[in-house]
Motif scaffolding. Structure first.
Motif, PDB file in Angstrom:
ATOM      1  N   UNK A  96       0.862  -1.179   0.000  1.00  0.00           N
ATOM      2  CA  UNK A  96       0.000   0.000   0.000  1.00  0.00           C
ATOM      3  C   UNK A  96       0.901   1.232   0.000  1.00  0.00           C
TER       4      UNK A  96
ATOM      5  N   UNK B 256       1.084   5.265   0.423  1.00  0.00           N
ATOM      6  CA  UNK B 256       0.354   6.411   0.973  1.00  0.00           C
ATOM      7  C   UNK B 256       1.209   7.651   0.730  1.00  0.00           C
TER       8      UNK B 256
ATOM      9  N   UNK C 158       2.691  11.011   1.173  1.00  0.00           N
ATOM     10  CA  UNK C 158       2.823  11.911   2.326  1.00  0.00           C
ATOM     11  C   UNK C 158       3.060  13.352   1.916  1.00  0.00           C
TER      12      UNK C 158
ATOM     13  N   UNK D  25      -3.250  12.839   1.441  1.00  0.00           N
ATOM     14  CA  UNK D  25      -2.635  11.599   1.796  1.00  0.00           C
ATOM     15  C   UNK D  25      -3.422  10.460   1.154  1.00  0.00           C
ATOM     16  N   UNK D  26      -3.468  10.539  -0.178  1.00  0.00           N
ATOM     17  CA  UNK D  26      -4.159   9.478  -0.908  1.00  0.00           C
ATOM     18  C   UNK D  26      -3.307   8.220  -0.916  1.00  0.00           C
ATOM     19  N   UNK D  27      -3.991   7.093  -1.017  1.00  0.00           N
ATOM     20  CA  UNK D  27      -3.241   5.842  -0.992  1.00  0.00           C
ATOM     21  C   UNK D  27      -3.829   4.824  -1.949  1.00  0.00           C
TER      22      UNK D  27
END
Lengths: 180, 180
Positions: A89, A91, A93, A132-134
């Motif tokens: 995953x 993410x 930052x 902070x899309x992941x």
């Protein structure tokens, strides 16, 4: 192959980018920052700066720093028999990351493969990530990614990391860094 | 049991602490912040504020916010047959965390169990964590932790999280939050 001076300069730059983004690391961690040029000798174009926070038999967490428009070349984490490949995953930052995965090619993408290496980039469906899309990538999924014009910092949460088992689309690539 | 007003106030406070520490979350994530009082109805003393970034079959990442001197009560993640219990790595991002694990009791510890609940706290070996120190806990390991006087923010990297399988030393505890 990375010279010691280039390695130190890259680590300085990566640690400063993290500090500017408010991400603290320990002095011990600084000494084991990895600078990967994937054996292509064009770190600014193709490379990653990586700090592994933890990597046990079951879980791994990394902080990945990317200089502006730096590319992590296309690769995947293969399943071997009953042993599932690595699941990641990402993410975001700080900054912007353009992640490419299998699927319909994105029109007007945010990033292009590094010049001269286009033949080794085959997946073109874009996932654009801002803080902070992941996005979670399952094993065996081809992917490559490039930072935007400011660079990027990405946290990676995954199963155990075994970089030496990674498969790359570009046969010239060597995953293990050689610092001389 | 947590009232809706108390829940909203706790989330506001937790999100503000994260913002002050430079940790960004999305508006969607804000809506699914968990406030756990473990059924003891004394959130300021015994409780956690938790954002789960990701929780797949294999990997979980959380951000844990602790108000000053808030305690996560003693618990462990049991192995069931051949299915290993959850493995956790705590990485202190902000403030101070006093983590207690099996081993020789620490003299002059940084934290004491919440008053009135001492009987349910049995492990007293202290691991004191400041940014960005970290510690990995294997399955079946009893642990409890308390933040210092400023509170704390901790990133947790782990295998799949199944909170409902957690075992607590205090039989009064209910892990699932009831917000009314």
């Amino acid at each position: 192959m990375i010279g010691k001076e280039q390695y130190e300069a890259a680590v300085d730059r990566a640690v400063n980018m993290m500090a500017d983004a408010g991400i603290v690391i320990t002095p011990e961690e600084r000494t084991r920052f990895e600078v990967a040029d994937f054996g292509l000798n064009e770190l600014e174009k193709t490379g990653l700066e990586v700090l592994t926070d933890v990597n046990t038999d079951r879980v791994c967490a990394k902080e990945i720093v990317m200089f502006p428009r730096q590319t992590c070349p296309e690769h995947w984490h293969p399943t071997k028999g009953t042993k599932l490949g690595k699941e990641d995953t990402f993410r975001c930052r700080w900054g912007t990351v353009y992640l490419y995965v299998p699927g319909k090619a994105t029109q007007n993408p945010g990033a292009l493969p590094p010049k001269g290496s286009e033949a080794h980039y085959t997946v073109m469906h874009e996932i654009s990530m801002r803080p902070v899309e992941q996005y979670t990538l399952l094993p065996d999924t081809k992917r490559w990614f490039q930072s935007g014009g400011e660079g990027a910092i990405v946290s990676e949460f995954s199963t155990r990391s075994t970089d030496d088992e990674d498969m790359f689309s570009d046969p010239r690539i060597k995953r293990a860094s050689e610092v001389t």
